[in-house]
Design a protein around this motif. Structure first.
Motif, short mmCIF file in Angstrom:
data_model
loop_
_atom_site.label_atom_id
_atom_site.label_comp_id
_atom_site.label_asym_id
_atom_site.label_seq_id
_atom_site.Cartn_x
_atom_site.Cartn_y
_atom_site.Cartn_z
N ARG A 1 -8.56 43.60 71.45
CA ARG A 1 -9.79 43.90 72.18
C ARG A 1 -9.59 45.05 73.17
N SER A 2 -8.35 45.29 73.59
CA SER A 2 -8.10 46.38 74.54
C SER A 2 -8.39 47.74 73.91
N ARG A 3 -8.21 47.86 72.60
CA ARG A 3 -8.42 49.13 71.91
C ARG A 3 -9.69 49.18 71.08
N ALA A 4 -10.19 48.02 70.66
CA ALA A 4 -11.38 47.99 69.80
C ALA A 4 -12.32 46.86 70.23
N PRO A 5 -12.85 46.93 71.45
CA PRO A 5 -13.66 45.82 71.97
C PRO A 5 -14.94 45.56 71.17
N LEU A 6 -15.64 46.60 70.75
CA LEU A 6 -16.88 46.40 69.99
C LEU A 6 -16.59 45.78 68.62
N THR A 7 -15.55 46.26 67.99
CA THR A 7 -15.19 45.78 66.66
C THR A 7 -14.70 44.34 66.72
N VAL A 8 -13.86 44.02 67.70
CA VAL A 8 -13.36 42.65 67.85
C VAL A 8 -14.52 41.70 68.12
N ASN A 9 -15.41 42.06 69.04
CA ASN A 9 -16.55 41.18 69.33
C ASN A 9 -17.44 40.99 68.12
N TYR B 1 -19.56 38.79 50.58
CA TYR B 1 -20.18 38.14 49.44
C TYR B 1 -19.79 36.66 49.38
N ASP B 2 -20.71 35.87 48.83
CA ASP B 2 -20.39 34.46 48.60
C ASP B 2 -19.78 34.32 47.20
N PRO B 3 -19.28 33.13 46.82
CA PRO B 3 -18.64 32.97 45.52
C PRO B 3 -19.54 33.28 44.32
N GLN B 4 -20.86 33.27 44.52
CA GLN B 4 -21.78 33.63 43.43
C GLN B 4 -22.09 35.13 43.42
N LEU B 5 -21.34 35.89 44.21
CA LEU B 5 -21.45 37.34 44.32
C LEU B 5 -22.77 37.78 44.96
N LYS B 6 -23.36 36.93 45.74
CA LYS B 6 -24.57 37.30 46.48
C LYS B 6 -24.18 37.99 47.78
N THR B 7 -24.87 39.09 48.09
CA THR B 7 -24.64 39.80 49.33
C THR B 7 -25.09 38.91 50.49
N LEU B 8 -24.27 38.84 51.53
CA LEU B 8 -24.58 38.00 52.68
C LEU B 8 -25.26 38.82 53.78
N PRO B 9 -26.06 38.16 54.63
CA PRO B 9 -26.79 38.88 55.68
C PRO B 9 -25.84 39.62 56.63
N GLU B 10 -26.28 40.78 57.04
CA GLU B 10 -25.50 41.62 57.96
C GLU B 10 -26.20 41.70 59.30
N ASP B 11 -25.42 41.96 60.34
CA ASP B 11 -25.98 42.29 61.64
C ASP B 11 -26.13 43.81 61.71
N LYS B 12 -26.56 44.30 62.85
CA LYS B 12 -26.69 45.75 63.01
C LYS B 12 -25.32 46.41 62.91
N PRO B 13 -25.26 47.61 62.34
CA PRO B 13 -23.98 48.33 62.28
C PRO B 13 -23.44 48.60 63.68
N ILE B 14 -22.12 48.74 63.76
CA ILE B 14 -21.47 48.98 65.05
C ILE B 14 -20.91 50.40 65.11
N PHE B 15 -20.65 50.85 66.32
CA PHE B 15 -20.05 52.16 66.55
C PHE B 15 -18.62 52.16 66.01
N THR C 1 -2.34 45.54 58.80
CA THR C 1 -3.42 45.64 59.79
C THR C 1 -4.75 45.26 59.16
N ILE C 2 -5.70 44.90 60.01
CA ILE C 2 -7.06 44.57 59.59
C ILE C 2 -7.99 45.63 60.15
N ALA C 3 -8.95 46.07 59.35
CA ALA C 3 -9.87 47.13 59.75
C ALA C 3 -11.25 46.84 59.18
N MET C 4 -12.24 47.56 59.68
CA MET C 4 -13.62 47.39 59.22
C MET C 4 -13.91 48.29 58.03
#
Length: 194
Positions: A46-54, A84-98, A111-114
């Motif tokens: 969170r010290s380097r990527a606070p928006l992404t972590v939240n 995606y869920d196991p039936q390959l359905k797209t799942l709801p998204e929130d607003k995109p982040i910076f 490492t983990i990334a967006m």
């Protein structure tokens, strides 16, 4: 009057009204990903990527990653999931982040990334693990990169096994590298603070 009070109490106890506990005071929260191939623990930065972590923790705490699949696996590159869920359905998204790719963290092994589209500020819920050193995904003076926001602290062997599964094209997803046998993210859990 009684009906009004009951309605008010129901509204106040609604999950949408209650704040999510994202451990805002914890600079390095940990999340356990319980997958069909084993458990992976990631420590977020969170010290380097606070928006992404939240953003990531919001999906974790709401249970939005539970019972999803890892839909894109490219050996010696990435393991991607969360959308995606196991039936390959797209799942709801929130607003995109910076895009926080200029935070000094690099797309190195473990490492983990967006994940995002071509527009740099389109990351929502999909994430990926680097299963090799992918520094070409880091930002440069002329382009945005992909925002790294943590690293695997346990279960790197599980991730490396995932990266070896057979894949093939999938017409529904329009991806070339979809696991032939689904890999399920059964549950994502924000671990208690130490």
């Amino acid at each position: 009057m009684t009906r009004w009070l009951i309605t008010l109490l129901l509204l106040l106890s609604s999950p949408m009204v209650l704040a999510l506990d994202l451990q805002q005071d914890n600079l390095y929260p940990k999340v356990e990903l319980d997958t069909s191939m084993g458990k992976i623990v990631v420590e977020l930065d969170r010290s380097r990527a606070p928006l992404t972590v939240n953003n990531f923790l919001t999906f974790v705490v709401r249970g939005d990653y539970n019972n999803t699949i890892f839909h894109r696996i490219i050996k010696d590159f990435v393991v991607q999931g969360g959308g995606y869920d196991p039936q390959l359905k797209t799942l709801p998204e929130d607003k995109p982040i910076f895009n926080e790719s200029g935070n000094g963290l690099s797309n190195t092994l473990g490492t983990i990334a967006m994940a995002r589209e071509n527009d740099p500020h389109t990351a929502t819920r999909q994430f990926y693990f680097n299963v090799a050193d992918n520094t070409k995904l880091d930002p440069s003076p002329k382009r945005w990169g992909y925002a790294v926001f943590g690293e695997v602290t346990a279960g790197l062997d599980v991730l490396q096994k995932m990266a070896q599964v057979p894949t093939g094209p999938n017409a529904a997803l329009q991806w070339e590298d979809v696991p032939l046998s689904p890999i399920i993210l059964k549950k994502a859990t924000l671990l208690p603070m130490p």
